[in-house]
Design a protein around this motif. Structure first.
Motif, PDB file in Angstrom:
ATOM      1  N   SER A 291       2.716   1.257   7.116  1.00 30.00           N
ATOM      2  CA  SER A 291       4.008   0.656   7.442  1.00 30.00           C
ATOM      3  C   SER A 291       4.045   0.047   8.836  1.00 30.00           C
ATOM      4  N   TRP A 292       3.102   0.407   9.696  1.00 27.12           N
ATOM      5  CA  TRP A 292       3.065  -0.165  11.049  1.00 27.12           C
ATOM      6  C   TRP A 292       2.328  -1.487  11.078  1.00 27.12           C
ATOM      7  N   HIS A 293       1.788  -1.910   9.928  1.00 24.58           N
ATOM      8  CA  HIS A 293       0.952  -3.108   9.918  1.00 24.58           C
ATOM      9  C   HIS A 293       1.250  -4.054   8.760  1.00 24.58           C
ATOM     10  N   TYR A 294       1.303  -3.520   7.547  1.00 22.92           N
ATOM     11  CA  TYR A 294       1.450  -4.390   6.375  1.00 22.92           C
ATOM     12  C   TYR A 294       2.718  -5.247   6.421  1.00 22.92           C
TER      13      TYR A 294
ATOM     14  N   PRO B 235       0.839  -1.195   0.000  1.00 24.81           N
ATOM     15  CA  PRO B 235       0.000   0.000   0.000  1.00 24.81           C
ATOM     16  C   PRO B 235       0.879   1.251   0.000  1.00 24.81           C
TER      17      PRO B 235
ATOM     18  N   GLY C 229       1.819   4.967   1.577  1.00 21.99           N
ATOM     19  CA  GLY C 229       1.579   5.698   2.811  1.00 21.99           C
ATOM     20  C   GLY C 229       2.306   5.177   4.025  1.00 21.99           C
ATOM     21  N   LEU C 230       2.498   6.086   4.966  1.00 24.78           N
ATOM     22  CA  LEU C 230       3.269   5.783   6.167  1.00 24.78           C
ATOM     23  C   LEU C 230       2.472   4.954   7.163  1.00 24.78           C
TER      24      LEU C 230
END
Lengths: 404, 375
Positions: free
Chosen positions: B129-132, B123, B125-126
């Motif tokens: 980045s905390w999940h994907y 995806p 976006g920032l």
């Protein structure tokens, strides 16, 4: 046609016992120990066979006699249908006791099931599940569940596996990822009011200051919630993946993969410890002891000598041209050797007195000549979770069970 | 005040398919034409167009293809399916303030044969980045994190989720427009369906569809003179919660909640003057079964953690079209069309009574809702 054949062969049940050509013997044990690089003295001292050799004794040798064996029969059906290449993918061995020098082993096998056709990174193929039981004079001494992929080698080399999803790094978040590179799990803190926050951002939501700083987390926390991801496949990853949302002791939450645990063992509230895997935050259950990592430089000699010491004469393990013709990049490590290396890694750590009750492994990325195979592990009680990685990814992941 | 100032005067849709074989723009055109025809209006009457930011069809392209003239209002709403009722709210705002007179809301997607939302892809976006990268790369997995905590906090089970799916498929089985027409399921079917992201099974996830839906919004007064009985918009609300993320609002004190729907609910009851007890049927966005339970609680139909009893007792008819689990996944827009049919009294699974109909948009993201009623 394949499904019907599978049903017919599976219905035959356990095959009659087939005797090993040679009794359990010291020369074969010594060659195996040398090829694997296992210096554990107990085998030669006590006249015992390393447990991971269970399958070696009943390997058919270079000139296999064709006789009734469910796996061979099923392989022949798949060969005839064009699925001529083979890789082993899963192996779960249980050891009731160690074999002794002089014993004559027999094996009985049966076909469990065949699933396919499946599209895989190697090409279209069928997964074949079998079970083997080794006996000495009718006494079961070891058992194995084995899974292979019989596939049709693609006309073109197999596509390289998809790259795992990587984080996007921005000005406001770079400190976090730099921290992981430096071996630190960092939590944003406000340079004015000290409020902690994750995920981070440029401004403090509490006091409004634009002075982000950070603290280094202790790396301890509890599981707030978790997910076992199974479908669809994640790029560059193997399912299932356990992902946990963790309440860190500092008071912020963070998401990371939970490793070293079976999905059915995870509980909300469980204590975890942070670790860093591939530059990402991850967790392991608290109370695990880390094994020291072990790096093995995999030379062609390692691959060929271990293949021969495990009496596996499949050409893909010693003949580069044949391996390439069958859709591989080069010769590659066989699964009996991977099992042996896992055994060695754990007993090197646990000491010569350790007795293994089972080794369960799944293979991922093949291990080729000039790869560096790095083993890491975590022990909890009598179970040791082991992972072996090459530069291209996870070669093996599994669990070793030790006797208490 | 926007309450009762506007109405949905026309609805239109394509068939709901898995491989439409047509461009998304063509699907949009077909649905918009059908909606205008339903309302008895012409393309030349249209002066406003609204859709989702995720829709790949430009307003001007749709306007060109249907032969509309000059436009005075063009607008889009973000956050995926959370936009569904909010694009209608955009139309309401434009019509109620005189910015436009006839606004068409549309959503057209080849979600099954084209870009599938359920696949794990990188995806932008920032926030992602905390999940994907950690393995939360699909909507199902992101919802599963909340669902697990909800089950832990309130004692709900996967069977409670399964009952939502069974109810949806029961309605779909008698809806000829539904993909799962004549294909009901049992709780055992749910129990036997494979894990997608534990604790969610395949049958907890909505289907993937190709298709389009369009809605025509005009003033309530004008709607009364048009071809169909108007579905008066008694309330139209959008909502975002504190510390809101897209599908991953994991950093609030209470993870097992959908406060963004609470924000919507308070406005819906406030604008309309109705209470949950007045509602005849609710069309709740059902991309994943746990969020149907949690929406019922946020909307005030029952207390926190009690929705499973409401479902088990069949106390409130929900998603009589079969929902997105059973009819089609048109990003919530087919649910609004169903709400209009319920108000008109023309639904295939018509719920008796004359109470208002509530409809919601996608949850886990900034969301929206509507309350519709007869004239």
């Amino acid at each position: 046609m394949i499904a019907e054949a599978a049903e017919r062969i599976a219905a035959l049940g356990l095959s009659p016992a087939r005797l090993a050509r040679d009794p359990v013997n010291l020369p074969a044990i010594r060659d195996w120990l040398a090829a694997i690089g296992d210096d554990n003295p107990v085998y030669e001292r006590d006249g015992l066979a390393p447990p991971a050799m269970a399958q070696v004794w009943t390997m058919r040798g270079l000139r296999a006699r064709p006789d009734a064996d469910p796996l061979h029969e099923m392989s022949a059906v798949l060969d005839a249908a064009g699925y001529t290449s083979v890789v082993a993918t899963d192996c779960a061995q249980t050891y009731h006791r160690y074999l002794r020098v002089g014993e004559v082993v027999a094996v009985r096998g049966r076909l469990l099931d065949v699933a396919g056709p499946k599209r895989t990174a190697l090409g279209e193929g069928w997964f074949v599940n079998t079970e083997s039981i080794w006996e000495v004079a009718g006494e079961p001494v070891a058992e194995m569940r084995f899974r292979i992929l019989k596939f049709r080698p693609g006309a073109t080399p197999p596509a390289s596996p998809a790259e795992p999803i990587r984080p996007v790094v921005g000005l406001d978040t770079a400190f976090f990822w730099a921290g992981l590179e430096a071996g630190e799990l960092r939590i944003q803190s406000c340079g004015d009011c000290g409020a902690l926050r994750h995920p981070p951002g440029p401004a403090c939501p509490r006091c409004g200051a634009l002075k982000p700083s950070y603290v280094v987390a202790a790396g301890t926390g509890r599981i707030h919630s978790y997910v076992v991801h199974r479908h669809p496949p994640l790029p560059g990853r193997r399912s299932p993946v356990v992902v946990a949302l963790v309440d860190l002791d500092e008071g912020v939450r963070m998401v990371g993969e939970l490793r070293g645990v079976r999905p059915d063992e995870v509980r909300i509230g469980g204590e975890v410890r942070a670790c860093i895997v591939d530059g990402l935050p991850a967790w392991t259950p608290a109370g695990l002891a880390d094994l020291p990592p072990w790096e093995l430089a995999v030379t062609p000699t390692v691959i060929v000598s271990t293949a021969l010491a495990t009496r596996d004469f499949q050409d893909v393990h010693h003949d580069r041209d044949a391996a390439v013709r069958r859709g591989s990049r080069d010769i590659f490590l066989n699964i009996l050797t991977t099992t042996g290396l896992v055994q060695r890694y754990v007993t090197d750590w646990a000491g010569p007195a350790a007795v293994l009750r089972g080794i369960e492994i799944r293979l991922g990325a093949p291990c080729y000549p000039y790869d560096t195979l790095t083993f890491t592990g975590q022990a909890r009680g009598r179970d040791v979770a082991v992972t072996g990685r090459t530069g291209t990814g996870e070669h093996v992941a599994g669990t070793v069970r030790m006797a208490s | 005040m926007i309450a009762r100032a506007t109405a949905i005067a026309g609805i239109g849709a394509t068939e709901f398919a898995k491989d439409s074989g047509r461009s998304e723009l063509r699907l949009a055109v077909e649905a918009v034409r059908a909606a205008l025809d339903d309302a008895g209006l012409q393309p030349s009457d249209v002066d406003g167009l609204t859709t989702f930011t995720m829709d790949d069809n430009a307003e001007i392209a749709v306007a060109r293809e249907i032969g509309a003239g000059e436009l005075t209002f063009l607008s889009r709403i973000g956050y995926g399916g959370g936009a569904a009722c909010a694009v209608v709210q955009q139309a309401v705002l434009a019509v109620a303030t005189g910015i436009a007179s006839t606004v068409v809301c549309y959503r057209a997607l080849n979600e099954r044969s084209g870009r599938r939302f359920g696949q794990a892809t990188t995806p932008p976006g920032l926030d992602a980045s905390w999940h994907y990268p950690m393995g939360l790369a699909t909507p199902a997995a992101m919802v599963a994190m909340v669902a697990r905590r909800y089950m832990h906090d309130y004692g709900a089970t996967t069977d409670d989720l399964g009952r939502v799916s069974v109810a949806a498929r029961r309605y779909a089985a008698t809806n000829p427009a539904a993909w799962f027409y004549r294909r009901p399921i049992t709780l055992d079917d749910h129990r036997a369906s494979r894990w997608i992201a534990e604790p969610l099974r395949l049958l907890d996830c909505c289907q993937e569809s190709d298709g389009a839906v369009a809605l025509v919004i005009t003033s309530a007064e004008r709607a009364r003179d048009l071809r169909r009985p108007p579905a008066v918009i008694c309330a139209a609300a959008q909502g975002s919660g504190t510390d809101q993320f897209v599908m991953t609002s994991y950093y609030r004190d209470d993870v097992a909640a959908l406060p963004e729907m609470g924000v919507v609910a308070r406005q819906l009851w406030g604008q309309s003057g109705f209470t949950p007890g007045d509602v005849r049927t609710a069309v709740l966005y059902d991309h994943f079964t746990p969020y149907v339970l949690m929406q019922l609680e946020e909307l005030g139909f029952c207390g926190r953690g009690e929705a499973r009893h409401l479902i088990a007792d069949d106390r409130l008819p929900i998603n009589p079209n079969g929902g997105q689990l059973g009819e089609a996944y048109i990003h919530g827009m087919n649910g609004i069309a169903e709400a209009v049919r319920q108000v008109r009294g023309t639904a295939v699974n018509q719920i008796p009574g004359d109470g208002p109909v509530l409809v919601t948009a996608g949850t886990g993201v900034p969301t929206s809702g509507l309350i519709l009623s007869g004239a």
